[in-house]
Structures are given as C-alpha cells and as structure tokens.
Design an enzyme around this catalytic site. Sequence first.
Site, PDB file in Angstrom:
ATOM      1  N   CYS A 126      49.877  22.533  15.936  1.00  0.00           N
ATOM      2  CA  CYS A 126      49.441  23.919  15.879  1.00  0.00           C
ATOM      3  C   CYS A 126      48.360  24.063  14.829  1.00  0.00           C
ATOM      4  O   CYS A 126      48.475  23.506  13.724  1.00  0.00           O
ATOM      5  CB  CYS A 126      50.623  24.829  15.538  1.00  0.00           C
ATOM      6  SG  CYS A 126      50.199  26.576  15.405  1.00  0.00           S
ATOM      7  N   HIS A 168      53.251  27.972  24.236  1.00  0.00           N
ATOM      8  CA  HIS A 168      52.920  27.902  22.815  1.00  0.00           C
ATOM      9  C   HIS A 168      52.151  29.149  22.379  1.00  0.00           C
ATOM     10  O   HIS A 168      52.486  29.781  21.359  1.00  0.00           O
ATOM     11  CB  HIS A 168      52.095  26.641  22.549  1.00  0.00           C
ATOM     12  CG  HIS A 168      51.707  26.430  21.123  1.00  0.00           C
ATOM     13  ND1 HIS A 168      52.145  25.358  20.379  1.00  0.00           N
ATOM     14  CD2 HIS A 168      50.896  27.140  20.289  1.00  0.00           C
ATOM     15  CE1 HIS A 168      51.636  25.432  19.159  1.00  0.00           C
ATOM     16  NE2 HIS A 168      50.872  26.501  19.087  1.00  0.00           N
ATOM     17  N   GLU A 169      51.114  29.528  23.139  1.00  0.00           N
ATOM     18  CA  GLU A 169      50.281  30.660  22.743  1.00  0.00           C
ATOM     19  C   GLU A 169      51.017  31.986  22.910  1.00  0.00           C
ATOM     20  O   GLU A 169      50.884  32.886  22.063  1.00  0.00           O
ATOM     21  CB  GLU A 169      48.970  30.662  23.532  1.00  0.00           C
ATOM     22  CG  GLU A 169      48.111  29.438  23.319  1.00  0.00           C
ATOM     23  CD  GLU A 169      47.861  29.112  21.846  1.00  0.00           C
ATOM     24  OE1 GLU A 169      47.781  30.049  21.022  1.00  0.00           O
ATOM     25  OE2 GLU A 169      47.764  27.925  21.522  1.00  0.00           O
ATOM     26  N   HIS A 172      53.291  32.627  20.012  1.00  0.00           N
ATOM     27  CA  HIS A 172      52.594  33.174  18.843  1.00  0.00           C
ATOM     28  C   HIS A 172      52.598  34.699  18.864  1.00  0.00           C
ATOM     29  O   HIS A 172      52.716  35.354  17.815  1.00  0.00           O
ATOM     30  CB  HIS A 172      51.137  32.694  18.810  1.00  0.00           C
ATOM     31  CG  HIS A 172      50.930  31.414  18.068  1.00  0.00           C
ATOM     32  ND1 HIS A 172      51.287  31.251  16.743  1.00  0.00           N
ATOM     33  CD2 HIS A 172      50.375  30.240  18.446  1.00  0.00           C
ATOM     34  CE1 HIS A 172      50.968  30.026  16.352  1.00  0.00           C
ATOM     35  NE2 HIS A 172      50.418  29.393  17.366  1.00  0.00           N
TER      36      HIS A 172
END
Length: 214
Positions: A126, A168-169, A172
């Site tokens: 990351c 993953h995004e 966030h």
Amino acid sequence: MGTPNDREPLAERVEQLLAGDGPLPIVAAGDPVLRRASEPFDGQLEPALLARFVEALRVTMHAAPGVGLAAPQVGVGLRIAVIEDPAPVTEEVAVARSRVRQPFRVLVNPVYAPVGGERAAFFEGCLSVPGYQAVVARHAEVRLTGQDEHGRAVDEVFGGWPARIVQHETDHLDGTLYLDRAEPRSLSSHQAMAERWAQPTPEEAARALGFELP
C-alpha cells in the site's frame, strides 16, 4: 501531511491541494483520515474541479507508482478512487495471480460484494504503508457497484488481481487498511520480499514464516 481541518469545505481543501505542482502528497498510516469512512460523493466538487482532482489522483498514482489510489490517501475524505494496472509482470506471475491489464478507471461511491466463496491469498502492499508487504486473503471474485466520474452507473464483476485492486481501494474508503486483513506473520520488508519471497505465489513464505493459506 497533517490531518485537514474537518470544518474546511471539501472543495476548498481540494483546491488547496491542486494549487501545488506535481504529484499530491500521499498520507501515511497513522493519519486519522485513513481511518474514517469517507463521505459519499454527491456533487461536493463541481465537474471541472472533480476532473482536475481525478487527473491529480492519476498523476500521483503513476508517480508513486501504484495500481490504485483512493481520495483519503491524499487527505480528502470523499468516496472516490482511481485504478489502473498495466500488469508489467512475467507470464508466470500473470497466470499464477490472474493478473491482467486494467485501463484507467474512476470509481465513485463504490461498494463490493463477494461472488461465490473462493478466496485467494497473495502479498499486497500500500502506498500509505511504505516499505512493507503482507499476505492478504481476499475474495477471488467480487461484484462492484457505484458510479464513474460522469455519474454513470457501474455494475461489474471483477476476478483475479483486478478484484484485489478494487477491494483494496474500496476498503480505503471505509477506513480499512490492508494490514487489517493481512496475515500478521507474513509482514515483510521490501528487501525481504526481493531477497526471499519474489515467487509468484506465497506458499514458500507461508511454510517458512508459519502461517496458513486459504
């Protein structure tokens, strides 16, 4: 980069970010903005400013370099992320990780849900946690819904490495870092990754470091 003043309007915050030259500063783990659920986008940035912000995210992602970047990673708590993966890997790695090229895309208010029960585990890094990688078991296939930067509906199924990127995004935007989902014993420095765990899959690392794979 410090935490922005929460009372500062988002448009003003973005304008201040864009006033500088070059890539935007990337917020590192420890900044509270990375641990808050982002505000859904509903027109806080007028179209021209949104377009400039999206382009700045793209430039910053390329410069890092990375394959995705979420607005909170530059200190903006809006539910916006960008992804793009040229997949510059060997055929062996591409096959093992189901990694294929992804064109540049903007994800606005994305939400994902698993498709089926299969999970895949690979090392992941990351831009907001520089210097380290760890193995994360994620859904092998997900359905992503939301909009693009023009407000058009997105409803698409992603598999393999692209599914990992969108998870993953999107995480966030929920205040979740990949470390929250990672196998703690797998945490490795970039140097250790280069010297020991560059194999296409993490099986050897799992045996040596003592963790299980799905």
